[in-house]
Design a protein around this motif. Sequence first.
Motif, mmCIF file in Angstrom:
data_model
loop_
_atom_site.group_PDB
_atom_site.id
_atom_site.type_symbol
_atom_site.label_atom_id
_atom_site.label_comp_id
_atom_site.label_asym_id
_atom_site.label_seq_id
_atom_site.Cartn_x
_atom_site.Cartn_y
_atom_site.Cartn_z
ATOM 1 N N LEU A 218 0.817 -1.210 0.000
ATOM 2 C CA LEU A 218 0.000 0.000 0.000
ATOM 3 C C LEU A 218 0.853 1.264 0.000
ATOM 4 C CD1 LEU A 218 -2.594 -0.656 2.812
ATOM 5 C CD2 LEU A 218 -3.153 -0.195 0.441
ATOM 6 N N ALA A 262 -3.355 -4.961 2.740
ATOM 7 C CA ALA A 262 -4.748 -4.634 2.406
ATOM 8 C C ALA A 262 -5.650 -4.807 3.629
ATOM 9 C CB ALA A 262 -5.234 -5.519 1.264
ATOM 10 N N PHE A 264 -5.133 -3.678 6.379
ATOM 11 C CA PHE A 264 -5.126 -2.423 7.142
ATOM 12 C C PHE A 264 -5.894 -1.321 6.425
ATOM 13 C CE2 PHE A 264 -0.675 -4.172 7.809
ATOM 14 C CZ PHE A 264 -1.029 -4.892 8.934
ATOM 15 N N PHE A 265 -6.428 -1.636 5.269
ATOM 16 C CA PHE A 265 -6.922 -0.546 4.437
ATOM 17 C C PHE A 265 -8.295 -0.824 3.831
ATOM 18 C CE2 PHE A 265 -7.162 1.872 0.461
ATOM 19 C CZ PHE A 265 -6.761 3.135 0.878
ATOM 20 N N ALA A 266 -8.414 -1.959 3.177
ATOM 21 C CA ALA A 266 -9.581 -2.191 2.331
ATOM 22 C C ALA A 266 -10.694 -2.898 3.098
ATOM 23 C CB ALA A 266 -9.175 -3.016 1.114
ATOM 24 N N HIS A 269 -11.439 -6.650 3.778
ATOM 25 C CA HIS A 269 -10.206 -7.207 4.352
ATOM 26 C C HIS A 269 -10.078 -6.911 5.858
ATOM 27 C CE1 HIS A 269 -9.706 -6.432 0.097
ATOM 28 N NE2 HIS A 269 -8.610 -7.147 0.032
ATOM 29 N N ILE A 270 -10.371 -5.669 6.210
ATOM 30 C CA ILE A 270 -10.126 -5.225 7.579
ATOM 31 C C ILE A 270 -10.991 -5.995 8.586
ATOM 32 C CG2 ILE A 270 -11.807 -3.340 7.772
ATOM 33 C CD1 ILE A 270 -9.370 -1.561 8.719
ATOM 34 N N ALA A 483 -6.389 -11.787 0.064
ATOM 35 C CA ALA A 483 -6.623 -10.351 -0.107
ATOM 36 C C ALA A 483 -6.956 -10.017 -1.560
ATOM 37 C CB ALA A 483 -5.386 -9.569 0.335
#
Lengths: 520, 265, 110
Positions: A218, A262, A264-266, A269-270, A483
Amino acid sequence: MAEPPAEKTAVETVAESVINKNFKVPELIGEINVPRVEDGYRRKGVTSAIKPHMAKPAVQAKVGFPETLVDNWEEAAVKRLGELLEKYKSLQVYLDICVRCGSCTDKCQFFIGSNDPNNMPVARAELLRRVYKKYFTTEGKIFGKLAGAHRLDLNLLSDWYAYFHQCSQCRRCSVFCPYGIDTAEISMAAREIMDSIGIGQKYVNEILGKVHEIGNNLGMNPKALAATLESTEEDIEEEDGVPVKLPLDQEGADVLLVTPSADFFASPHIESLIGYAKVFHQAGISWTLSTAASEAGNFGMFIGSYTQLEKVAARVRNAIGELKPKRLVVGECGHAWRVAYSFWNTLIGPFDTLDPRYPAPQHIVEFTLDLVRRGAIKLDKSANDEFTVTFHDSCNVARGSRMGDRPGGQFTMPRELIKASCNKYVDMDPSTTMEKTFCCGGGGGLLTDEILEIRVAGAMPRMQALHAVMESDGVNFMALICAICKAQFTKVLPKYGIPMTVAGGVHQLVGRAIELGAKE
Amino acid sequence: MSGLTLIFGLFFYVSIAIFLVGFMAKVWKYGSTPAPLKIPQTPAPVSAPGVGVRYLQEVFVFKSLFRGNKVLWLGGYLFHLGLLFVLLKHLRFFIAPTSSILSTLVKFDVYSGFILVAALIFLLILRLAIDRHFYISLASDYALLLLLIGIGGTGLLSRFWENGHVRPSVPEVKNFVAGLVTFHPASVPEHKLFLIHFSLVMLLLIYFPFSKLMHAGGVFYSPTRNQIDNPREKRWVNPWAKQVTAAAAAPAAAPVAAAEEPSEG
Amino acid sequence: MSFEFEGKTYETDDDGYLLDLDSWNREVAGHIAEMEGVEMTDAHWEVVDFLRNYYQEYSIAPAIKILIKEMKKMFGPDKGNSAYLYNLYPAGPALQACKIAGLPKPTGCV
């Protein structure tokens, strides 16, 4: 007076692509029909113009590849192929022994979805094999085109750039090959050759640059990572009233969790990240994430670069050195698990500082399922009663790795964990699951929007099988352990008229079902 | 020794030499090329005997092909089975005196030659008739099928076309072959059909090491099939890789340690 | 790649994302939105402003979950959800909203 159009340079010819935004999405009929190769021997393929963006010079430089197409590219490519033939048994044997029997021809999701005959695995491999025959075999030197030999000209190089980026390296073809010929090995070699002459794919190489520079795909720096984890802790506490922590860089924690950035972001996913955190919390096992190893993914594999593979993996070894964990656990990511399970020990092993009682590395599914089996955590299946769940086997997990002690654990263990987390579970058509699973259509470095058309086409077989169980069993949740699968399906499901919320993580289910609080 | 015997004798030795040397050179190359990483196609056996079982299934029943395409499997399997029996029967030209098992086989097995040729014709039809197979077929694929059909056809003719008086006598052939293998060349049987059959086989042997026929040896060197699935349990060492040092992964850190020289390869 | 707007040239990447964060202004954002087929409302601008502020601090766009949480604060719980966000930016909040906000395209498995 208008200037005459400038002649295209070689690199422009290779990069030249067509992005069709209004492509046709296959109709959902619940079954997978193999298209007919309609007409024309060696016709120009229908997807030959679907190509990923080419990496700019600055991106190439960051990963140590020539900045643009080198002048003597044909010669340089042949030389590189020669070197790879000396280094990879797989490449040497697979270029030599294919008999073109045809068993693989109807097995690739990209052929089934696109009807471009060059996406038949054997035809894709022939794109490289032609060059091999031309320069490295007696047969090709004597019989030339009659034996399928062809020099690497600009047309062929353009086809390489298109079709070796329409292969997700999922290995489905190799399952049905009498000799186990693995097109992934061939497409990796082709990509490595292209990189070596200055033709790189932007999506993958840009990400590799970010890993080297910042630490993850990322490009999320430690400050942003810490802020995200903190925000996620707040979310969990707000929702469940339990102070579940997401520790970062905690030296001496029992478990180092390496997960795709991912997570941590999308979304979704999170949600799986939250699931892992709850599992560690409830089991009472200390754990930590690492800023240095804030990425499980390793795109070095996609471009066949041993150097990149090793360099990316070395971050994990460094993190182990710094944080001194006893166990190494990997989050939900398909190709990352293949790299971790199959390659890490070679690349960054031996893991002699870790506790030998546990496998190193260990998949988060192995980790959690073990706790469930031992009763160390309790799952309330009814928390997922709104879902009827199915499971998509990720290609790299299914055909390039294992979980547990026995072959096939990678199929049974995620299913056992899912079934422990929900009441309603059904499998999709067995010709599309386990080792015969289809790729999501976005693996192998294809998860980039300029080639969305081929991603949607490649997802078709999975979409048909999913549609079938949605109709017959009311499935409304497809559990994933990758992911890339999560990102790909979130994007592609709506194209097929299926809500994106159908795609979610295995630990998303676990996280919802886990009973937090005091243990008995 | 007639000129014809000399020509065919030389043809035999040259062909056999090219075949043996070429085949072994290729297999040596397959065997000596390193496999840097563990890439078994999973689920894979977790032990060496398991890999043995996997190979037995592939070599004796063509398991993967069976899963891939049943029609193709039928053609391919019958061809290879027919070939096996035909080759066994040809042993009678090399072994003196002929064992009783072989005589029995020759007496009762009148089918394998026909099955061999029929399967080849079937495979040829598949190549032409199935759109996908037609697309991937090369001139050399057809040429090889035709060569094999030619060998099988002339072989069948020389066995069964007795009334045409073209059938070479078994003792005569045996005498010639025995002479070749013992380096005491005897006269070549001057039967056109035999000479054509013999020549085609020699051509096949010459072509063998340079062609896709190397799948016969190569199949055993396929890393996706011959590797044991135990990368966590037993560290697989890449013979050619220099270890990337921690310093290389984090350029800001300490001085670059000298890279280890690979121990082999 | 680049595009012209009101006499000025804006350099972009292959997907039309501005290369220079500082070349961004509301007018050009409106122009990008128009090319994307997004009609900017106050709610759209709130999202864009939040993204830019977050980026200024963290050099990366926020996680979707953080964005949604922020929207909950801004617009209330009935609009603080992913459906509303996709309603505003149909091509995906991470990709489309970032583009209009002049941020680089997010990379990785997202």
